[in-house]
Write an enzyme that holds these catalytic residues in place. Structure first.
Site, short mmCIF file in Angstrom:
data_model
loop_
_atom_site.label_atom_id
_atom_site.label_comp_id
_atom_site.label_asym_id
_atom_site.label_seq_id
_atom_site.Cartn_x
_atom_site.Cartn_y
_atom_site.Cartn_z
N SER A 157 0.84 -1.03 -0.02
CA SER A 157 0.05 -0.06 0.17
C SER A 157 0.99 1.25 -0.18
CB SER A 157 -0.97 -0.21 1.25
OG SER A 157 -1.96 0.92 1.03
N ARG A 227 -11.76 6.47 10.13
CA ARG A 227 -11.36 5.10 10.17
C ARG A 227 -12.55 4.17 9.64
NH1 ARG A 227 -6.85 2.39 9.43
NH2 ARG A 227 -6.84 0.37 10.56
N ASP A 322 -9.03 -6.36 -4.30
CA ASP A 322 -8.51 -4.96 -3.90
C ASP A 322 -9.11 -3.84 -4.89
OD1 ASP A 322 -7.23 -2.72 -3.09
OD2 ASP A 322 -5.26 -3.68 -2.91
N HIS A 355 -8.27 -4.87 0.06
CA HIS A 355 -7.02 -4.37 0.27
C HIS A 355 -6.29 -5.00 1.37
CE1 HIS A 355 -3.83 -1.38 -0.16
NE2 HIS A 355 -4.04 -0.89 0.85
N ASP A 356 -6.99 -5.42 2.29
CA ASP A 356 -6.52 -5.82 3.59
C ASP A 356 -5.83 -7.18 3.52
OD1 ASP A 356 -7.06 -4.13 5.38
OD2 ASP A 356 -8.75 -5.20 6.30
#
Lengths: 387, 197
Positions: A157, A227, A322, A355-356
């Site tokens: 990232s 967040r 992602d 994405h994680d």
């Protein structure tokens, strides 16, 4: 708490701090007269200092990438799945360095640390840093550790962006670059998400234009919203469906505005947890660094010309679901590297985790990562000649 | 060295740039890198093969040939190689065009559906042929566009593709004088070195 430290863990680790007195001129033109960097190391540096691997952290990351700080730690470092004895980044072979970037809130100089000129916390006055400033600071840390050339610089990232920066800024100082779930620059959509997050923080009445520490407050609500939004973009639709579906907290609809779906309370929990551990000014600053990143801008917006500066070999990895940094963004990097005639390998890993995924122990991902790191290890020059 | 690689490498100039479509575990590229100072990339979709390539020190890019090769510029590669994959792609004709758009030359190998055993298998058994070179049932084969040498050459003629060299071999990639007598019937695999006219 780990009742027993697992065999493939780097074990208990103690962060170190280095104070730098040499002023650092930043991308913005401002000068940081002195600063601290906090870092951790795992494994042993060999006699030639040629087996060092730098780990670059992402948006909310820090120096604690692997192992435990104490036996009371609930969780190991953020990339423990990839760093340790026998893992992809094998600490039996490599000396691993992970640091908290400038502007962070985990020990390195940043908005929560004291501005030596005023004796008060920097707050919003901490200079906005760019990815290249981080790389410059990391290079100085490398000097301190007497590492002339990294065996590899690795990151996912925003960390992957630092890796790209390293490859063009200090081409002779790394042999391999591992760029995971990253992009050559943010899209308008990415920047938009960041701006919504920043606005959520800035509009929190407890923010006080960033001077919340002096007011004895924390913009908790804003940070939490930021967040929650970020978290949404890191997951995929499928991952959320699998994890929560439309499951209800109390098994029935209450027709109220309180969280009723499991996914809502999950986001609340994640946001809440984050808002107590992370500094709001740091979040603003790190998202800005993301927005500004565009190394090709210095080369007539020609990514091929930009990446032609690099001398290292590359591994680029992306993940199918992602959508924050989609596989197409990684392919832009790969295509440019191929046009620039660089050694590059690319894999797109099947995953439901959005994405994680880059932090998760997905077998195919770790296989490829390990295979590449074996190559990196085989390239380590030994005393008196080549490997 | 594998016999098919021995045949293919003859057509590759030392120090040139190569693209290997469906590069498998990267053995050919590894050989070319080590012995002919060739620079290159392999395209592959099989996950295990990709890992093997990385371990073998070969540049491998995960890319599905059926999605085209638009990410490569015209004339950007010296030689584009495709070993035993022509019959497995969706549109071999379009891929051939792409190979010669990107590469100045191309080397293609594929199994001959006109091999005498295949012909006899169909004639006498009345079933889709299976052999060591074609070890699949009709319903689970990855080979969806089988052709004979003659079919391929007709396609080349229609596309104005020039055949620089044609080597016909047996299933072990060995040349034999009998094959030279009647390649269309006795050859199992052909290596075509082609370019644009």
């Amino acid at each position: 708490m780990p009742e027993q430290i697992p065999n493939d863990s780097v074990g208990l680790v103690i962060p170190k701090v280095h104070h730098f007195d040499q002023p650092l001129t930043l991308r913005s033109g401002r000068v940081l007269p002195s600063y601290d960097l906090v870092y951790e190391t795992y494994g042993e540096l060999n006699a030639d200092h040629s087996n060092a691997v730098l780990i670059c952290h992402a948006l909310s990351g820090d120096h604690h990438a692997a192992g435990y700080h104490s036996m009371e730690d609930k969780k190991p470092g953020w990339w423990d799945s990839a760093i340790g004895p026998g893992k992809a980044i094998d600490t039996n072979r490599f000396f691993v360095v992970a640091l908290n970037n400038l502007g962070g809130c985990a020990g390195s100089s940043g908005p929560t640390s004291i501005n030596p000129e005023t004796g008060k916390p920097w707050g919003p006055d901490f200079p906005i840093v760019a990815v290249r400033d981080w790389v410059n600071a990391q290079a100085r840390l490398a000097d301190v550790l007497e590492i002339d050339q990294w065996a590899a610089v690795v990151g996912g990232s925003l960390g992957g962006m630092q890796v790209l920066r390293w490859s063009i800024q200090f081409p002779e100082r790394l042999r391999h670059a591992v760029v995971i779930a990253s992009a050559p620059k943010l899209s308008a959509q990415n920047i938009a998400f960041n701006e919504v997050a920043r606005q959520a923080i800035a509009k929190d009445p407890e923010f006080h234009d960033g001077h919340y520490l002096e007011h004895g407050t924390i913009p908790k609500t804003g940070l939490m919203q930021a967040r929650m939004l970020g978290h949404l973009t890191y997951l995929s639709d499928d991952a959320m469906k699998q994890k929560f579906g439309r499951e209800l907290k109390e098994g029935k609809l209450n027709y109220s505005f309180a969280p009723e779906f499991q996914v809502e309370s999950y986001l609340h929990y994640q946001g809440e947890k984050f808002s107590t551990r992370f500094d709001a000014n740091t979040y603003m600053l790190m998202t800005k660094a993301l927005d500004y990143f565009d190394p090709a801008a210095d080369y007539d917006n020609d990514l091929v010309q930009c990446l032609s500066q690099a001398q290292c070999d590359f591994l680029v990895v992306s993940f199918t679901t992602d959508w924050r940094f989609s596989p197409e963004r990684s392919q832009e990097i790969v295509d440019a590297l191929m046009h620039a005639d660089k050694n590059v390998s690319y894999a797109c890993i099947e995953s439901d985790n959005g994405h994680d995924a880059f932090l998760l122990p997905i077998p195919r991902y770790l296989d490829i990562f390990s295979a590449y790191m074996e190559r990196v290890a085989a390239d380590i020059p030994t005393a008196g000649g080549q490997s | 060295m594998r016999d098919d690689h021995a045949l293919i490498q003859r057509g590759v100039k030392p120090g040139s740039q190569v693209l290997d479509l469906g590069c498998g575990q990267g053995a050919l590229l590894q050989y070319l890198q080590q012995h002919k100072n060739v620079r290159g990339y392999g395209l592959e979709i099989n996950p295990d093969n990709i890992t093997a390539c990385i371990r073998n020190g070969v540049n491998v890019i995960e890319q599905d040939l059926d999605n085209g090769l638009r990410n490569f510029e015209d004339n950007s590669i010296d030689t584009v190689i495709m070993t035993q994959a022509l019959q497995a792609v969706e549109r071999p004709d379009l891929l051939l065009d792409e190979m010669l758009r990107i590469g100045n030359e191309a080397i293609v190998t594929f199994p001959n559906f006109g091999y005498w055993r295949t012909r006899f298998y169909l004639m006498f058994k009345g079933r889709m042929p299976m052999s060591e070179t074609l070890p699949y049932n009709w319903y689970d084969t990855p080979n969806i566009h089988m052709c004979t040498f003659r079919d391929f050459e007709i396609l080349c003629r229609e596309k104005n593709i020039k055949i620089l060299k044609k080597t016909v071999v047996d299933g072990e990639h060995k040349q034999h004088w009998t094959i030279r007598l009647w390649p269309a019937m006795l050859g199992e695999i052909a290596v075509y070195h082609i370019t644009r006219k």
